[in-house]
Design an enzyme around this catalytic site. Sequence first.
Site: not given
Length: 363
Positions: A168, A307, A198
Amino acid sequence: MTDHQEQPQQPYYPPRPPYEPGRAPYEPFTTEHGTTIRPSGGHAGHGGHVPPPAGPAPTAAFPAPVPAPRRRAKRGVGLMAAVAIAAAAIGGGTATLVQELTAGPATTSASSPVAGTNVAARGAGTVAGVAEAVSPSIVEISAASNSGKSTGSGVIITSDGEIVTNNHVISGASEITVRLDDGRTYPAEVVGTDPDKDLALIELKGASGLKAASLGSSKDVKVGDEVVAIGSPEGLTGTVTSGIVSALDRDVTVAKDEDQGQGQRQYDPRQGWPFEFGGQQFNGDTGSSKTTYKALQTDASLNPGNSGGALINMNGEIIGINSAMYSPSSSNGSTAGSVGLGFAIPIDTVKADLDDLRSGGGN
Protein backbone atom coordinates in the site's frame (compact mmCIF):
# COMPACT_ATOMS: atom_id res chain seq x y z
CA MET A 1 111.54 -22.78 110.21
CA THR A 2 108.12 -22.68 108.92
CA ASP A 3 105.98 -25.75 109.18
CA HIS A 4 105.02 -27.07 105.83
CA GLN A 5 101.36 -27.91 105.60
CA GLU A 6 100.66 -30.31 102.80
CA GLN A 7 97.79 -29.23 100.65
CA PRO A 8 95.19 -31.83 99.88
CA GLN A 9 95.60 -33.19 96.43
CA GLN A 10 92.86 -32.19 94.04
CA PRO A 11 91.31 -34.98 92.09
CA TYR A 12 92.60 -35.29 88.59
CA TYR A 13 90.17 -34.80 85.82
CA PRO A 14 91.76 -35.81 82.57
CA PRO A 15 90.93 -33.61 79.66
CA ARG A 16 88.13 -34.83 77.48
CA PRO A 17 89.22 -35.51 73.96
CA PRO A 18 87.96 -33.17 71.34
CA TYR A 19 84.54 -33.88 69.87
CA GLU A 20 84.68 -36.54 67.26
CA PRO A 21 81.82 -36.81 64.79
CA GLY A 22 80.02 -40.08 65.07
CA ARG A 23 80.83 -40.67 68.81
CA ALA A 24 77.96 -40.25 71.22
CA PRO A 25 78.40 -37.66 74.04
CA TYR A 26 78.14 -40.27 76.80
CA GLU A 27 80.37 -42.95 75.26
CA PRO A 28 83.30 -44.08 77.58
CA PHE A 29 86.82 -43.23 76.47
CA THR A 30 90.39 -44.24 77.56
CA THR A 31 93.15 -41.81 78.64
CA GLU A 32 96.78 -42.00 77.57
CA HIS A 33 97.64 -43.78 80.88
CA GLY A 34 95.20 -46.59 80.11
CA THR A 35 92.49 -45.42 82.51
CA THR A 36 88.91 -45.82 81.33
CA ILE A 37 86.75 -42.81 82.03
CA ARG A 38 83.00 -42.94 82.05
CA PRO A 39 81.68 -39.38 81.86
CA SER A 40 79.04 -38.65 84.40
CA GLY A 41 77.23 -36.12 82.35
CA GLY A 42 77.06 -33.85 85.41
CA HIS A 43 78.74 -30.53 85.95
CA ALA A 44 82.44 -30.65 86.95
CA GLY A 45 82.07 -28.85 90.23
CA HIS A 46 79.05 -30.68 91.58
CA GLY A 47 80.52 -34.13 92.11
CA GLY A 48 77.20 -35.87 91.53
CA HIS A 49 76.97 -38.72 89.06
CA VAL A 50 74.24 -38.52 86.47
CA PRO A 51 73.78 -41.77 84.60
CA PRO A 52 73.66 -41.68 80.87
CA PRO A 53 70.21 -41.46 79.31
CA ALA A 54 68.25 -44.67 79.02
CA GLY A 55 67.94 -46.43 75.72
CA PRO A 56 70.47 -46.87 72.95
CA ALA A 57 73.05 -44.12 72.63
CA PRO A 58 72.71 -41.99 69.53
CA THR A 59 75.23 -42.84 66.88
CA ALA A 60 75.40 -39.46 65.21
CA ALA A 61 75.78 -35.89 66.25
CA PHE A 62 72.60 -34.01 67.02
CA PRO A 63 71.54 -32.29 63.77
CA ALA A 64 70.87 -28.61 63.80
CA PRO A 65 67.14 -27.83 63.96
CA VAL A 66 65.58 -27.24 60.53
CA PRO A 67 63.36 -24.18 60.43
CA ALA A 68 59.75 -24.85 59.46
CA PRO A 69 58.87 -23.68 55.94
CA ARG A 70 57.51 -20.19 55.95
CA ARG A 71 53.86 -20.04 54.99
CA ARG A 72 53.02 -17.19 52.73
CA ALA A 73 49.52 -15.85 52.93
CA LYS A 74 47.85 -16.00 49.56
CA ARG A 75 45.26 -13.33 49.89
CA GLY A 76 44.08 -13.63 46.31
CA VAL A 77 43.33 -17.37 46.64
CA GLY A 78 41.67 -16.81 49.99
CA LEU A 79 39.49 -14.10 48.53
CA MET A 80 38.44 -16.30 45.60
CA ALA A 81 37.62 -19.15 47.98
CA ALA A 82 35.46 -16.83 50.07
CA VAL A 83 33.63 -15.57 47.00
CA ALA A 84 33.13 -19.14 45.76
CA ILE A 85 31.58 -20.18 49.09
CA ALA A 86 29.26 -17.18 48.94
CA ALA A 87 28.36 -18.07 45.37
CA ALA A 88 27.39 -21.60 46.35
CA ALA A 89 25.12 -20.22 49.05
CA ILE A 90 23.47 -17.52 46.95
CA GLY A 91 23.00 -19.31 43.65
CA GLY A 92 23.72 -19.17 39.95
CA GLY A 93 23.89 -15.39 39.63
CA THR A 94 26.84 -15.07 42.00
CA ALA A 95 28.45 -18.17 40.52
CA THR A 96 28.62 -16.32 37.25
CA LEU A 97 30.38 -13.49 39.06
CA VAL A 98 32.97 -15.95 40.42
CA GLN A 99 33.63 -17.21 36.90
CA GLU A 100 34.20 -13.67 35.73
CA LEU A 101 36.57 -12.94 38.63
CA THR A 102 38.62 -16.10 38.17
CA ALA A 103 38.61 -16.23 34.37
CA GLY A 104 41.51 -14.94 32.35
CA PRO A 105 41.34 -11.80 30.24
CA ALA A 106 38.58 -11.72 27.64
CA THR A 107 39.65 -12.46 24.10
CA THR A 108 36.63 -10.92 22.34
CA SER A 109 36.95 -7.30 21.32
CA ALA A 110 34.25 -4.94 22.58
CA SER A 111 33.38 -4.09 19.01
CA SER A 112 33.22 -7.69 17.78
CA PRO A 113 29.89 -8.48 16.15
CA VAL A 114 27.52 -10.83 17.91
CA ALA A 115 27.24 -13.99 15.81
CA GLY A 116 24.42 -13.71 13.28
CA THR A 117 23.52 -10.12 14.09
CA ASN A 118 24.37 -6.58 13.12
CA VAL A 119 24.82 -5.35 16.68
CA ALA A 120 28.26 -4.91 18.25
CA ALA A 121 28.82 -6.81 21.49
CA ARG A 122 28.91 -3.60 23.51
CA GLY A 123 25.44 -2.58 22.20
CA ALA A 124 23.64 -5.91 22.12
CA GLY A 125 20.40 -5.77 24.10
CA THR A 126 20.10 -1.97 24.10
CA VAL A 127 17.85 0.27 22.02
CA ALA A 128 20.83 2.53 21.27
CA GLY A 129 22.89 -0.41 20.02
CA VAL A 130 20.09 -1.68 17.79
CA ALA A 131 19.36 1.78 16.39
CA GLU A 132 23.03 2.43 15.59
CA ALA A 133 23.41 -0.91 13.83
CA VAL A 134 20.14 -1.08 11.86
CA SER A 135 19.28 2.54 11.02
CA PRO A 136 21.53 2.56 7.89
CA SER A 137 19.34 -0.25 6.49
CA ILE A 138 16.03 1.63 6.87
CA VAL A 139 14.88 4.10 4.20
CA GLU A 140 12.16 6.66 3.58
CA ILE A 141 9.98 6.09 0.49
CA SER A 142 8.13 8.91 -1.27
CA ALA A 143 5.53 7.69 -3.76
CA ALA A 144 3.86 10.16 -6.15
CA SER A 145 0.60 9.27 -7.86
CA ASN A 146 -2.36 10.99 -9.49
CA SER A 147 -3.94 11.38 -6.07
CA GLY A 148 -0.92 13.08 -4.52
CA LYS A 149 2.18 12.07 -2.62
CA SER A 150 2.51 9.66 0.28
CA THR A 151 5.39 8.72 2.54
CA GLY A 152 6.33 5.33 3.91
CA SER A 153 9.36 3.31 4.90
CA GLY A 154 11.33 0.32 3.63
CA VAL A 155 14.09 -2.13 4.58
CA ILE A 156 17.24 -2.70 2.48
CA ILE A 157 17.80 -6.44 2.05
CA THR A 158 20.68 -6.47 -0.50
CA SER A 159 23.76 -4.29 -0.93
CA ASP A 160 22.72 -3.33 -4.47
CA GLY A 161 19.43 -1.80 -3.34
CA GLU A 162 16.60 -4.31 -3.07
CA ILE A 163 14.05 -2.92 -0.60
CA VAL A 164 11.05 -4.59 1.02
CA THR A 165 8.04 -2.42 1.88
CA ASN A 166 4.24 -2.59 2.05
CA ASN A 167 2.25 -2.83 -1.14
CA HIS A 168 0.00 0.00 0.00
CA VAL A 169 3.04 2.34 0.28
CA ILE A 170 3.79 2.19 -3.47
CA SER A 171 0.38 1.12 -4.83
CA GLY A 172 -0.55 3.24 -7.88
CA ALA A 173 2.70 5.24 -7.75
CA SER A 174 4.00 6.76 -10.97
CA GLU A 175 7.29 7.86 -9.39
CA ILE A 176 9.20 6.53 -6.40
CA THR A 177 12.08 8.29 -4.63
CA VAL A 178 14.06 6.70 -1.79
CA ARG A 179 16.04 8.62 0.82
CA LEU A 180 18.79 6.77 2.70
CA ASP A 181 19.75 7.22 6.34
CA ASP A 182 22.79 9.29 5.29
CA GLY A 183 20.68 11.70 3.20
CA ARG A 184 21.43 10.35 -0.28
CA THR A 185 18.42 9.89 -2.57
CA TYR A 186 17.83 7.42 -5.40
CA PRO A 187 15.02 6.82 -7.87
CA ALA A 188 13.44 3.37 -7.54
CA GLU A 189 11.30 1.06 -9.60
CA VAL A 190 8.84 -1.66 -8.60
CA VAL A 191 10.16 -5.21 -9.02
CA GLY A 192 7.12 -7.12 -7.77
CA THR A 193 4.06 -6.83 -5.53
CA ASP A 194 1.86 -9.19 -3.53
CA PRO A 195 -1.34 -7.34 -2.55
CA ASP A 196 -2.67 -10.42 -0.72
CA LYS A 197 0.18 -10.15 1.79
CA ASP A 198 0.50 -6.34 1.51
CA LEU A 199 4.13 -6.73 0.40
CA ALA A 200 6.18 -5.14 -2.37
CA LEU A 201 9.79 -5.27 -3.57
CA ILE A 202 11.41 -2.21 -5.13
CA GLU A 203 14.98 -1.64 -6.34
CA LEU A 204 17.14 1.47 -6.35
CA LYS A 205 18.70 2.59 -9.63
CA GLY A 206 22.49 2.85 -9.64
CA ALA A 207 23.03 1.95 -5.98
CA SER A 208 25.78 -0.29 -4.60
CA GLY A 209 27.64 -0.96 -1.37
CA LEU A 210 24.56 -0.43 0.80
CA LYS A 211 24.20 -1.96 4.26
CA ALA A 212 21.66 -4.77 4.12
CA ALA A 213 19.59 -5.65 7.18
CA SER A 214 19.86 -9.06 8.86
CA LEU A 215 16.58 -10.96 8.56
CA GLY A 216 15.73 -12.93 11.70
CA SER A 217 13.03 -15.50 12.38
CA SER A 218 9.53 -14.61 13.53
CA LYS A 219 8.77 -18.16 14.67
CA ASP A 220 11.10 -17.61 17.64
CA VAL A 221 9.30 -14.43 18.77
CA LYS A 222 7.50 -14.58 22.11
CA VAL A 223 4.97 -12.30 23.74
CA GLY A 224 6.84 -9.83 25.94
CA ASP A 225 10.00 -9.78 23.81
CA GLU A 226 11.52 -6.31 23.58
CA VAL A 227 11.49 -4.77 20.11
CA VAL A 228 12.59 -1.60 18.31
CA ALA A 229 10.71 0.07 15.43
CA ILE A 230 12.47 2.30 12.89
CA GLY A 231 10.72 4.25 10.14
CA SER A 232 9.77 7.68 8.82
CA PRO A 233 6.52 8.76 10.51
CA GLU A 234 5.25 12.07 9.13
CA GLY A 235 8.41 12.24 7.00
CA LEU A 236 10.73 12.21 10.03
CA THR A 237 13.41 9.91 8.59
CA GLY A 238 15.01 7.35 10.90
CA THR A 239 12.66 7.76 13.86
CA VAL A 240 13.33 5.12 16.55
CA THR A 241 10.76 3.86 19.07
CA SER A 242 10.71 0.80 21.31
CA GLY A 243 8.28 -1.49 23.09
CA ILE A 244 7.39 -5.15 23.36
CA VAL A 245 5.58 -7.80 21.35
CA SER A 246 2.01 -7.57 22.66
CA ALA A 247 0.49 -10.59 20.88
CA LEU A 248 1.06 -13.10 18.08
CA ASP A 249 -1.01 -14.25 15.09
CA ARG A 250 -3.48 -11.38 15.05
CA ASP A 251 -5.87 -11.46 12.08
CA VAL A 252 -5.45 -8.06 10.44
CA THR A 253 -7.40 -7.04 7.35
CA VAL A 254 -6.15 -4.21 5.14
CA ALA A 255 -7.34 -2.58 1.95
CA LYS A 256 -5.57 -3.82 -1.18
CA ASP A 257 -6.07 -0.86 -3.47
CA GLU A 258 -5.57 2.86 -3.15
CA ASP A 259 -9.14 3.56 -4.25
CA GLN A 260 -10.92 2.11 -1.24
CA GLY A 261 -14.20 2.98 0.42
CA GLN A 262 -16.16 2.50 -2.82
CA GLY A 263 -14.30 5.39 -4.41
CA GLN A 264 -15.61 7.93 -1.97
CA ARG A 265 -12.14 9.25 -1.04
CA GLN A 266 -8.46 8.71 -1.65
CA TYR A 267 -5.96 7.38 0.89
CA ASP A 268 -4.95 10.05 3.39
CA PRO A 269 -1.33 9.25 4.45
CA ARG A 270 -1.67 11.43 7.55
CA GLN A 271 -4.50 9.26 8.86
CA GLY A 272 -2.91 5.87 8.20
CA TRP A 273 -3.81 2.98 5.93
CA PRO A 274 -7.31 1.60 6.66
CA PHE A 275 -7.45 -1.81 8.36
CA GLU A 276 -9.84 -4.03 10.26
CA PHE A 277 -9.25 -5.84 13.52
CA GLY A 278 -11.69 -7.64 15.77
CA GLY A 279 -14.63 -6.74 13.53
CA GLN A 280 -13.91 -3.01 13.68
CA GLN A 281 -12.53 -0.65 11.04
CA PHE A 282 -9.70 1.76 11.82
CA ASN A 283 -8.39 4.74 9.85
CA GLY A 284 -11.34 4.71 7.47
CA ASP A 285 -13.20 2.29 5.21
CA THR A 286 -11.23 -0.71 3.94
CA GLY A 287 -13.55 -1.00 0.95
CA SER A 288 -14.44 -4.14 -0.94
CA SER A 289 -10.89 -5.06 -2.04
CA LYS A 290 -9.03 -6.24 1.04
CA THR A 291 -6.83 -9.02 2.40
CA THR A 292 -6.23 -10.65 5.79
CA TYR A 293 -2.91 -11.90 7.20
CA LYS A 294 -1.48 -13.06 10.52
CA ALA A 295 0.41 -10.25 12.22
CA LEU A 296 2.63 -9.53 15.20
CA GLN A 297 1.09 -6.97 17.54
CA THR A 298 3.36 -4.42 19.24
CA ASP A 299 2.99 -1.45 21.55
CA ALA A 300 6.06 0.26 20.05
CA SER A 301 4.90 3.69 18.92
CA LEU A 302 3.93 3.62 15.21
CA ASN A 303 2.46 6.50 13.23
CA PRO A 304 1.54 7.17 9.58
CA GLY A 305 4.75 6.84 7.60
CA ASN A 306 6.01 3.85 9.63
CA SER A 307 4.35 1.51 7.13
CA GLY A 308 6.98 -0.66 5.43
CA GLY A 309 9.56 0.00 8.15
CA ALA A 310 11.24 -2.51 10.43
CA LEU A 311 10.27 -4.23 13.65
CA ILE A 312 13.57 -5.43 15.14
CA ASN A 313 14.60 -7.73 17.98
CA MET A 314 17.33 -6.82 20.46
CA ASN A 315 19.97 -8.69 18.45
CA GLY A 316 19.42 -6.31 15.54
CA GLU A 317 17.49 -8.79 13.37
CA ILE A 318 14.37 -7.84 11.42
CA ILE A 319 11.40 -9.85 12.71
CA GLY A 320 8.57 -7.97 10.98
CA ILE A 321 7.57 -5.30 8.47
CA ASN A 322 5.33 -2.69 10.13
CA SER A 323 2.10 -2.50 8.19
CA ALA A 324 -0.83 -1.12 10.19
CA MET A 325 -1.28 1.16 13.17
CA TYR A 326 -4.23 2.82 14.83
CA SER A 327 -4.09 6.61 15.13
CA PRO A 328 -7.41 7.89 16.49
CA SER A 329 -8.70 11.18 15.11
CA SER A 330 -9.01 14.22 17.32
CA SER A 331 -12.04 16.51 17.39
CA ASN A 332 -10.69 18.65 14.52
CA GLY A 333 -10.19 15.65 12.26
CA SER A 334 -6.40 15.32 12.59
CA THR A 335 -4.71 12.24 13.97
CA ALA A 336 -4.05 12.10 17.68
CA GLY A 337 -0.88 10.02 17.44
CA SER A 338 0.06 6.49 18.42
CA VAL A 339 -1.90 4.68 21.10
CA GLY A 340 0.37 1.63 21.19
CA LEU A 341 -1.71 -0.50 18.81
CA GLY A 342 0.47 -1.52 15.87
CA PHE A 343 0.88 -4.58 13.64
CA ALA A 344 3.70 -6.05 11.59
CA ILE A 345 3.89 -8.72 8.88
CA PRO A 346 6.08 -11.56 10.26
CA ILE A 347 9.48 -11.73 8.57
CA ASP A 348 9.04 -15.45 7.87
CA THR A 349 6.10 -14.51 5.64
CA VAL A 350 8.33 -12.01 3.84
CA LYS A 351 11.19 -14.49 3.31
CA ALA A 352 8.79 -17.11 1.94
CA ASP A 353 7.46 -14.55 -0.55
CA LEU A 354 10.78 -13.11 -1.79
CA ASP A 355 11.22 -15.40 -4.80
CA ASP A 356 7.73 -14.55 -6.07
CA LEU A 357 8.36 -10.84 -5.55
CA ARG A 358 11.66 -11.03 -7.46
CA SER A 359 9.92 -12.73 -10.34
CA GLY A 360 7.31 -9.97 -10.55
CA GLY A 361 4.64 -11.29 -8.17
CA GLY A 362 1.31 -9.68 -8.91
CA ASN A 363 2.92 -6.71 -10.65
